[in-house]
Motif scaffolding. Structure first.
Motif, PDB file in Angstrom:
ATOM      1  N   ASN A  15      47.049  28.401  25.451  1.00  0.00           N
ATOM      2  CA  ASN A  15      47.846  28.496  26.675  1.00  0.00           C
ATOM      3  C   ASN A  15      46.916  28.279  27.861  1.00  0.00           C
ATOM      4  OD1 ASN A  15      50.407  29.294  25.440  1.00  0.00           O
ATOM      5  ND2 ASN A  15      49.374  31.214  24.966  1.00  0.00           N
ATOM      6  N   GLY A  16      47.326  27.419  28.770  1.00  0.00           N
ATOM      7  CA  GLY A  16      46.471  27.089  29.900  1.00  0.00           C
ATOM      8  C   GLY A  16      46.268  28.267  30.847  1.00  0.00           C
ATOM      9  N   MET A  17      45.310  28.098  31.747  1.00  0.00           N
ATOM     10  CA  MET A  17      44.935  29.130  32.715  1.00  0.00           C
ATOM     11  C   MET A  17      45.283  28.647  34.121  1.00  0.00           C
ATOM     12  SD  MET A  17      41.112  30.733  33.272  1.00  0.00           S
ATOM     13  CE  MET A  17      40.406  29.098  33.501  1.00  0.00           C
ATOM     14  N   GLU A  18      46.072  29.442  34.835  1.00  0.00           N
ATOM     15  CA  GLU A  18      46.423  29.095  36.213  1.00  0.00           C
ATOM     16  C   GLU A  18      45.189  29.235  37.098  1.00  0.00           C
ATOM     17  OE1 GLU A  18      49.298  28.032  37.373  1.00  0.00           O
ATOM     18  OE2 GLU A  18      50.762  28.501  35.811  1.00  0.00           O
ATOM     19  N   VAL A  19      44.873  28.148  37.824  1.00  0.00           N
ATOM     20  CA  VAL A  19      43.727  28.172  38.730  1.00  0.00           C
ATOM     21  C   VAL A  19      44.101  27.476  40.031  1.00  0.00           C
ATOM     22  CG1 VAL A  19      42.064  28.167  36.824  1.00  0.00           C
ATOM     23  CG2 VAL A  19      42.741  26.003  37.875  1.00  0.00           C
ATOM     24  N   SER A  20      43.232  27.603  41.019  1.00  0.00           N
ATOM     25  CA  SER A  20      43.363  26.892  42.278  1.00  0.00           C
ATOM     26  C   SER A  20      42.115  26.039  42.456  1.00  0.00           C
ATOM     27  CB  SER A  20      43.501  27.875  43.441  1.00  0.00           C
ATOM     28  OG  SER A  20      43.582  27.194  44.671  1.00  0.00           O
ATOM     29  N   ASP A  21      42.309  24.763  42.775  1.00  0.00           N
ATOM     30  CA  ASP A  21      41.171  23.855  42.909  1.00  0.00           C
ATOM     31  C   ASP A  21      41.372  23.000  44.153  1.00  0.00           C
ATOM     32  OD1 ASP A  21      38.796  22.583  42.315  1.00  0.00           O
ATOM     33  OD2 ASP A  21      39.332  22.075  40.264  1.00  0.00           O
ATOM     34  N   GLY A  22      40.337  22.218  44.495  1.00  0.00           N
ATOM     35  CA  GLY A  22      40.429  21.385  45.690  1.00  0.00           C
ATOM     36  C   GLY A  22      40.628  22.259  46.911  1.00  0.00           C
ATOM     37  N   ALA A  23      41.578  21.842  47.782  1.00  0.00           N
ATOM     38  CA  ALA A  23      41.880  22.610  48.998  1.00  0.00           C
ATOM     39  C   ALA A  23      43.077  23.522  48.740  1.00  0.00           C
ATOM     40  CB  ALA A  23      42.163  21.667  50.158  1.00  0.00           C
ATOM     41  N   GLY A  24      43.035  24.228  47.601  1.00  0.00           N
ATOM     42  CA  GLY A  24      44.092  25.177  47.291  1.00  0.00           C
ATOM     43  C   GLY A  24      45.200  24.630  46.418  1.00  0.00           C
ATOM     44  N   VAL A  25      44.943  23.554  45.676  1.00  0.00           N
ATOM     45  CA  VAL A  25      45.958  23.006  44.774  1.00  0.00           C
ATOM     46  C   VAL A  25      46.114  23.932  43.566  1.00  0.00           C
ATOM     47  CG1 VAL A  25      46.610  21.055  43.316  1.00  0.00           C
ATOM     48  CG2 VAL A  25      45.451  20.646  45.496  1.00  0.00           C
ATOM     49  N   ARG A  26      47.352  24.341  43.314  1.00  0.00           N
ATOM     50  CA  ARG A  26      47.624  25.192  42.158  1.00  0.00           C
ATOM     51  C   ARG A  26      47.853  24.325  40.933  1.00  0.00           C
ATOM     52  NH1 ARG A  26      52.221  29.404  43.596  1.00  0.00           N
ATOM     53  NH2 ARG A  26      51.678  30.053  41.478  1.00  0.00           N
ATOM     54  N   LEU A  27      47.163  24.642  39.849  1.00  0.00           N
ATOM     55  CA  LEU A  27      47.281  23.825  38.646  1.00  0.00           C
ATOM     56  C   LEU A  27      47.056  24.678  37.407  1.00  0.00           C
ATOM     57  CD1 LEU A  27      44.063  23.332  37.825  1.00  0.00           C
ATOM     58  CD2 LEU A  27      44.215  21.650  39.661  1.00  0.00           C
ATOM     59  N   LEU A  28      47.373  24.084  36.251  1.00  0.00           N
ATOM     60  CA  LEU A  28      47.164  24.737  34.968  1.00  0.00           C
ATOM     61  C   LEU A  28      45.989  24.057  34.290  1.00  0.00           C
ATOM     62  CD1 LEU A  28      48.543  26.890  33.088  1.00  0.00           C
ATOM     63  CD2 LEU A  28      49.518  24.950  31.857  1.00  0.00           C
ATOM     64  N   ARG A  29      44.906  24.803  34.072  1.00  0.00           N
ATOM     65  CA  ARG A  29      43.726  24.273  33.383  1.00  0.00           C
ATOM     66  C   ARG A  29      43.916  24.509  31.885  1.00  0.00           C
ATOM     67  NH1 ARG A  29      38.772  24.370  36.794  1.00  0.00           N
ATOM     68  NH2 ARG A  29      40.004  22.571  37.503  1.00  0.00           N
ATOM     69  N   SER A  50      54.450  20.898  40.630  1.00  0.00           N
ATOM     70  CA  SER A  50      55.124  21.775  41.579  1.00  0.00           C
ATOM     71  C   SER A  50      56.085  20.965  42.444  1.00  0.00           C
ATOM     72  CB  SER A  50      54.100  22.480  42.472  1.00  0.00           C
ATOM     73  OG  SER A  50      54.757  23.301  43.424  1.00  0.00           O
ATOM     74  N   ASP A  51      57.199  21.606  42.823  1.00  0.00           N
ATOM     75  CA  ASP A  51      58.086  20.996  43.806  1.00  0.00           C
ATOM     76  C   ASP A  51      57.943  21.669  45.165  1.00  0.00           C
ATOM     77  OD1 ASP A  51      59.303  23.405  43.324  1.00  0.00           O
ATOM     78  OD2 ASP A  51      61.189  22.569  42.564  1.00  0.00           O
ATOM     79  N   ASN A  52      56.899  22.492  45.305  1.00  0.00           N
ATOM     80  CA  ASN A  52      56.589  23.146  46.573  1.00  0.00           C
ATOM     81  C   ASN A  52      55.360  22.483  47.180  1.00  0.00           C
ATOM     82  OD1 ASN A  52      55.955  24.795  48.709  1.00  0.00           O
ATOM     83  ND2 ASN A  52      55.633  26.649  47.485  1.00  0.00           N
ATOM     84  N   PRO A  53      55.521  21.719  48.267  1.00  0.00           N
ATOM     85  CA  PRO A  53      54.373  21.019  48.854  1.00  0.00           C
ATOM     86  C   PRO A  53      53.204  21.930  49.208  1.00  0.00           C
ATOM     87  CG  PRO A  53      56.419  20.205  49.799  1.00  0.00           C
ATOM     88  CD  PRO A  53      56.783  21.412  48.968  1.00  0.00           C
ATOM     89  N   ASP A  54      53.472  23.202  49.501  1.00  0.00           N
ATOM     90  CA  ASP A  54      52.380  24.116  49.834  1.00  0.00           C
ATOM     91  C   ASP A  54      51.415  24.287  48.666  1.00  0.00           C
ATOM     92  OD1 ASP A  54      53.445  24.507  52.337  1.00  0.00           O
ATOM     93  OD2 ASP A  54      54.463  26.380  51.806  1.00  0.00           O
ATOM     94  N   ASP A  55      51.875  23.995  47.444  1.00  0.00           N
ATOM     95  CA  ASP A  55      51.028  24.147  46.262  1.00  0.00           C
ATOM     96  C   ASP A  55      50.047  22.996  46.085  1.00  0.00           C
ATOM     97  OD1 ASP A  55      52.279  26.503  45.624  1.00  0.00           O
ATOM     98  OD2 ASP A  55      53.591  25.628  44.096  1.00  0.00           O
ATOM     99  N   TYR A  56      50.303  21.846  46.759  1.00  0.00           N
ATOM    100  CA  TYR A  56      49.483  20.679  46.453  1.00  0.00           C
ATOM    101  C   TYR A  56      49.161  19.758  47.623  1.00  0.00           C
ATOM    102  CZ  TYR A  56      54.019  18.255  46.463  1.00  0.00           C
ATOM    103  OH  TYR A  56      55.250  17.755  46.816  1.00  0.00           O
TER     104      TYR A  56
END
Length: 284
Positions: A15-29, A50-56
């Motif tokens: 199961n992937g791990m939720e992380v934040s990378d770049g300038a705060g992009v939320r992703l599943l590693r 994501s369908d929330n622009p704040d996430d990416y």
């Protein structure tokens, strides 16, 4: 896609791990650092969705790479990229960017939309020691240039790297010989996908659910199945009871030391220190 071939089994579910990378992009590693030796030559797999622009929307501003390749595959949304060599491109839905960082470059990856779904993947593929300091290179492959095929059982394949039944995919690599397929199964289908002997392999379900191997191990949405590499099997059997989509990846292990510090992947600590010094002093 022989129906009689012996299937690999699922060795482990991840199961992937939720992380934040770049300038705060939320992703599943999904493919994390601790799996690099087991899945050599693959170093990392991220899913951003994501369908929330704040996430990416802030994306991945200027950052360096050295010593490996990045493969970005977009399902939805667009990504503008620029690099320190002066290259620029726009990756759209269904498109792939294959970038060889080699001796080093600095690039940025910024979404170009204000709202709506952003969905895609980034894979890191290691380079052999002999090629870690080659000149940087990349290729943008629009969706229309990625070969596709339908199987006799009704599956739809997108061929990103490698080959299927003699049909070449969009990209070939000599040292790691990667296979990278985007597989779409309808409900009630069964398929066998050939995997070269000795290649490390895994599949990642991003929609629906599949059963993998002769033991029909259930692999749920947003799960990775590491496939056994015992030499007896010639591929993987995958069944679906519902419409499902997954990535199938395999690669030839390099069997070389892996030394990583963030965006630099080399073979020794000294090479990492040299990479950091070159970056700090503007030699990328």
């Amino acid at each position: 896609m022989s129906k009689q071939a012996i299937s690999r089994e699922v060795e482990r579910l991840v199961n992937g791990m939720e992380v934040s990378d770049g300038a705060g992009v939320r992703l599943l590693r999904v493919l994390t650092h601790d799996l690099q030796r087991r899945l050599d030559p693959f170093l990392m797999l991220d899913e951003f969705r994501s369908d929330n622009p704040d996430d990416y929307i802030a994306g991945f501003p200027d950052h360096p790479h050295r010593g490996f390749e990045t493969v970005t595959y977009m399902l939805d949304g667009r990504m503008r990229h620029r690099d320190s060599t002066g290259q620029e491109g726009l990756l759209g839905p269904g498109g792939v960017q294959w970038m060889t960082a080699g001796r080093g470059l600095v690039h940025s990856e910024i979404p170009e939309q204000q709202d709506g779904l952003m969905h895609g993947f980034q894979l890191w593929v290691n380079l052999p020691a002999k090629n870690k300091m080659i000149d940087p290179w990349y290729r943008d492959i629009p969706s229309a240039e990625i070969p596709e095929r339908d199987t006799a059982a009704g599956s739809h394949l997108r061929l990103i790297a490698g080959e299927v039944d003699g049909q070449a995919a969009a990209i070939q690599r000599l040292d790691t010989e990667p296979l990278y397929l985007d597989v779409h199964l309808a409900g009630g289908q069964s398929e066998f996908f050939a995997i070269p002997a000795g290649h490390n392999a895994f599949l990642y379900v991003y929609q629906g659910e599949v059963q993998a191997g002769s033991h029909e191990q259930v692999v749920g949405q947003r799960q990775m199945a590491i496939l056994a590499n015992d030499g007896a099997a010639s591929g993987i059997r995958v069944n679906s009871t519902q419409p499902s989509r997954f990535l199938l990846l395999a690669g030839k292990p390099l069997n070389e030391p892996i030394a990583q510090w963030g965006p630099f992947v080399m073979n020794t600590r000294a090479e990492l220190e040299a990479a950091a010094d070159d970056f700090r002093n503007g030699r990328f």
